[in-house]
Design a protein around this motif. Structure first.
Motif, PDB file in Angstrom:
ATOM      1  N   ILE A   8       0.846  -1.197   0.000  1.00  0.00           N
ATOM      2  CA  ILE A   8       0.000   0.000   0.000  1.00  0.00           C
ATOM      3  C   ILE A   8       0.880   1.245   0.000  1.00  0.00           C
ATOM      4  CG2 ILE A   8      -1.667   1.317   1.362  1.00  0.00           C
ATOM      5  CD1 ILE A   8      -2.858  -1.396   2.221  1.00  0.00           C
ATOM      6  N   LEU A   9       1.955   1.226   0.761  1.00  0.00           N
ATOM      7  CA  LEU A   9       2.878   2.366   0.799  1.00  0.00           C
ATOM      8  C   LEU A   9       3.535   2.592  -0.565  1.00  0.00           C
ATOM      9  CD1 LEU A   9       4.645   1.976   4.262  1.00  0.00           C
ATOM     10  CD2 LEU A   9       3.132   3.801   3.537  1.00  0.00           C
ATOM     11  N   ILE A  10       3.899   1.507  -1.239  1.00  0.00           N
ATOM     12  CA  ILE A  10       4.516   1.618  -2.568  1.00  0.00           C
ATOM     13  C   ILE A  10       3.512   2.215  -3.552  1.00  0.00           C
ATOM     14  CG2 ILE A  10       5.383   0.276  -4.538  1.00  0.00           C
ATOM     15  CD1 ILE A  10       6.784  -1.534  -2.531  1.00  0.00           C
ATOM     16  N   LEU A  11       2.255   1.765  -3.496  1.00  0.00           N
ATOM     17  CA  LEU A  11       1.222   2.302  -4.383  1.00  0.00           C
ATOM     18  C   LEU A  11       0.997   3.796  -4.129  1.00  0.00           C
ATOM     19  CD1 LEU A  11      -1.451  -0.550  -4.437  1.00  0.00           C
ATOM     20  CD2 LEU A  11      -0.036   0.230  -6.328  1.00  0.00           C
ATOM     21  N   ARG A  12       0.980   4.193  -2.862  1.00  0.00           N
ATOM     22  CA  ARG A  12       0.813   5.610  -2.527  1.00  0.00           C
ATOM     23  C   ARG A  12       1.986   6.441  -3.036  1.00  0.00           C
ATOM     24  NH1 ARG A  12      -1.400   5.332   3.627  1.00  0.00           N
ATOM     25  NH2 ARG A  12      -3.522   4.687   3.097  1.00  0.00           N
ATOM     26  N   GLU A  13       3.188   5.906  -2.865  1.00  0.00           N
ATOM     27  CA  GLU A  13       4.379   6.625  -3.340  1.00  0.00           C
ATOM     28  C   GLU A  13       4.341   6.787  -4.861  1.00  0.00           C
ATOM     29  OE1 GLU A  13       8.035   4.887  -1.988  1.00  0.00           O
ATOM     30  OE2 GLU A  13       7.463   5.098   0.108  1.00  0.00           O
ATOM     31  N   GLU A  14       3.889   5.761  -5.578  1.00  0.00           N
ATOM     32  CA  GLU A  14       3.789   5.849  -7.037  1.00  0.00           C
ATOM     33  C   GLU A  14       2.763   6.905  -7.452  1.00  0.00           C
ATOM     34  OE1 GLU A  14       2.960   1.933  -8.510  1.00  0.00           O
ATOM     35  OE2 GLU A  14       5.010   1.244  -8.160  1.00  0.00           O
ATOM     36  N   VAL A  16       1.848   9.545  -5.685  1.00  0.00           N
ATOM     37  CA  VAL A  16       2.426  10.854  -5.343  1.00  0.00           C
ATOM     38  C   VAL A  16       3.462  11.242  -6.393  1.00  0.00           C
ATOM     39  CG1 VAL A  16       3.882  12.062  -3.655  1.00  0.00           C
ATOM     40  CG2 VAL A  16       1.955  10.687  -2.870  1.00  0.00           C
ATOM     41  N   THR A  17       4.281  10.277  -6.820  1.00  0.00           N
ATOM     42  CA  THR A  17       5.298  10.547  -7.838  1.00  0.00           C
ATOM     43  C   THR A  17       4.638  10.952  -9.153  1.00  0.00           C
ATOM     44  OG1 THR A  17       6.768   8.917  -6.799  1.00  0.00           O
ATOM     45  CG2 THR A  17       7.273   9.581  -9.065  1.00  0.00           C
ATOM     46  N   ILE A  18       3.595  10.259  -9.557  1.00  0.00           N
ATOM     47  CA  ILE A  18       2.876  10.576 -10.796  1.00  0.00           C
ATOM     48  C   ILE A  18       2.250  11.966 -10.693  1.00  0.00           C
ATOM     49  CG2 ILE A  18       0.869   9.954 -12.215  1.00  0.00           C
ATOM     50  CD1 ILE A  18       1.611   7.000 -11.649  1.00  0.00           C
ATOM     51  N   MET A  19       1.659  12.280  -9.530  1.00  0.00           N
ATOM     52  CA  MET A  19       1.055  13.599  -9.339  1.00  0.00           C
ATOM     53  C   MET A  19       2.120  14.689  -9.395  1.00  0.00           C
ATOM     54  SD  MET A  19      -2.020  12.984  -6.542  1.00  0.00           S
ATOM     55  CE  MET A  19      -1.715  14.527  -5.811  1.00  0.00           C
ATOM     56  N   LEU A  20       3.247  14.449  -8.756  1.00  0.00           N
ATOM     57  CA  LEU A  20       4.341  15.436  -8.777  1.00  0.00           C
ATOM     58  C   LEU A  20       4.858  15.644 -10.198  1.00  0.00           C
ATOM     59  CD1 LEU A  20       6.414  14.647  -5.567  1.00  0.00           C
ATOM     60  CD2 LEU A  20       5.126  16.716  -6.074  1.00  0.00           C
ATOM     61  N   LEU A  21       5.019  14.547 -10.942  1.00  0.00           N
ATOM     62  CA  LEU A  21       5.455  14.666 -12.330  1.00  0.00           C
ATOM     63  C   LEU A  21       4.434  15.441 -13.159  1.00  0.00           C
ATOM     64  CD1 LEU A  21       7.034  11.166 -13.105  1.00  0.00           C
ATOM     65  CD2 LEU A  21       8.182  13.375 -13.008  1.00  0.00           C
ATOM     66  N   GLY A  22       3.163  15.188 -12.927  1.00  0.00           N
ATOM     67  CA  GLY A  22       2.100  15.918 -13.621  1.00  0.00           C
ATOM     68  C   GLY A  22       2.150  17.410 -13.309  1.00  0.00           C
ATOM     69  N   ILE A  23       2.349  17.742 -12.040  1.00  0.00           N
ATOM     70  CA  ILE A  23       2.446  19.149 -11.629  1.00  0.00           C
ATOM     71  C   ILE A  23       3.667  19.798 -12.270  1.00  0.00           C
ATOM     72  CG2 ILE A  23       2.891  20.661  -9.653  1.00  0.00           C
ATOM     73  CD1 ILE A  23       1.095  18.733  -7.997  1.00  0.00           C
ATOM     74  N   ILE A  24       4.775  19.089 -12.281  1.00  0.00           N
ATOM     75  CA  ILE A  24       6.006  19.629 -12.882  1.00  0.00           C
ATOM     76  C   ILE A  24       5.807  19.871 -14.383  1.00  0.00           C
ATOM     77  CG2 ILE A  24       8.389  19.044 -13.500  1.00  0.00           C
ATOM     78  CD1 ILE A  24       8.586  17.703 -10.701  1.00  0.00           C
ATOM     79  N   VAL A  25       5.162  18.934 -15.068  1.00  0.00           N
ATOM     80  CA  VAL A  25       4.913  19.079 -16.509  1.00  0.00           C
ATOM     81  C   VAL A  25       4.000  20.290 -16.757  1.00  0.00           C
ATOM     82  CG1 VAL A  25       3.737  18.025 -18.489  1.00  0.00           C
ATOM     83  CG2 VAL A  25       5.344  16.683 -17.134  1.00  0.00           C
ATOM     84  N   VAL A  26       2.937  20.422 -15.955  1.00  0.00           N
ATOM     85  CA  VAL A  26       2.019  21.553 -16.116  1.00  0.00           C
ATOM     86  C   VAL A  26       2.757  22.872 -15.858  1.00  0.00           C
ATOM     87  CG1 VAL A  26      -0.001  22.697 -15.097  1.00  0.00           C
ATOM     88  CG2 VAL A  26      -0.093  20.264 -15.644  1.00  0.00           C
ATOM     89  N   LEU A  27       3.579  22.931 -14.817  1.00  0.00           N
ATOM     90  CA  LEU A  27       4.353  24.143 -14.510  1.00  0.00           C
ATOM     91  C   LEU A  27       5.359  24.458 -15.623  1.00  0.00           C
ATOM     92  CD1 LEU A  27       4.987  23.803 -10.668  1.00  0.00           C
ATOM     93  CD2 LEU A  27       3.432  25.392 -11.843  1.00  0.00           C
TER      94      LEU A  27
END
Length: 199
Positions: A8-14, A16-27
């Protein structure tokens, strides 16, 4: 299927990583948008300034010819001092103008004064036949033609720049970075008047 806490922790980290990458791409896309529009506005503003400097060069050439023209006319039209003084005054006003608006206004005054000077020359047949006067008149005509073309290019550059400052989405960047619209180089009231033809 049973998930362990570790899974579950690994899934949450993935996630969060995808969301962060999405935010970085949008920025990054937003930053590229701002940079591209800002650079486009700067380029358009510099084009306007360059085109006005082309007009300024021709107006300066015209102003430089005026003393020679006045001296040539002086010999023939001694009692027309008022007209000659107005031409010199208009020239000096242009040379001391320190803003675009002041130069545009002074240019209009200079055009009007030169027109009156040439109208005055019609009364003096010897002056009209003088080779120096004819040469100066031809040089002024060539410069006036160049000024006309330079004004046209300037107004085209102003149109493109103003469109960028007023049209969405670049208008957002223009207002954020305080880009203001420019004025067109317009004909003066004197230039708009109907020409009087007398026989």
């Amino acid at each position: 299927m049973k998930f362990r806490k570790y899974d579950i922790l690994i899934l949450r980290e993935e996630k969060v990583t995808i969301m962060l990458l999405g935010i970085i791409v949008v920025l990054a896309i937003l930053a590229l948008f701002v940079i591209s529009n800002y650079n486009g506005l700067v380029q358009a503003r510099n084009k306007v300034r360059d085109q006005f400097s082309q007009i300024d060069v021709q107006l300066k050439k015209r102003a430089d010819l005026i003393p020679n023209l006045v001296e040539t006319v002086k010999g023939y039209a001694k009692h027309e001092e008022g007209t000659l003084e107005n031409v010199i005054k208009a020239r000096n006003t242009y040379l001391t103008a320190d803003s675009v608006d002041a130069k545009v206004e002074a240019s209009s005054e200079m055009s009007s004064a030169i027109s009156k000077l040439f109208a005055l020359a019609e009364s003096y047949p010897d002056l009209k036949a003088n080779t120096n006067f004819l040469d100066l008149q031809n040089q002024l005509k060539e410069i006036e033609d160049k000024i006309g073309y330079a004004r046209q290019f300037y107004n085209d550059a102003v149109l493109m720049y103003n469109n960028k400052t007023e049209m969405f989405p670049s208008s957002i960047i223009a207002s954020l970075f305080n880009f203001k619209t420019e004025k067109f180089f317009e004909a003066s009231e004197e230039d708009r008047k109907n020409v009087e033809v007398k026989f």
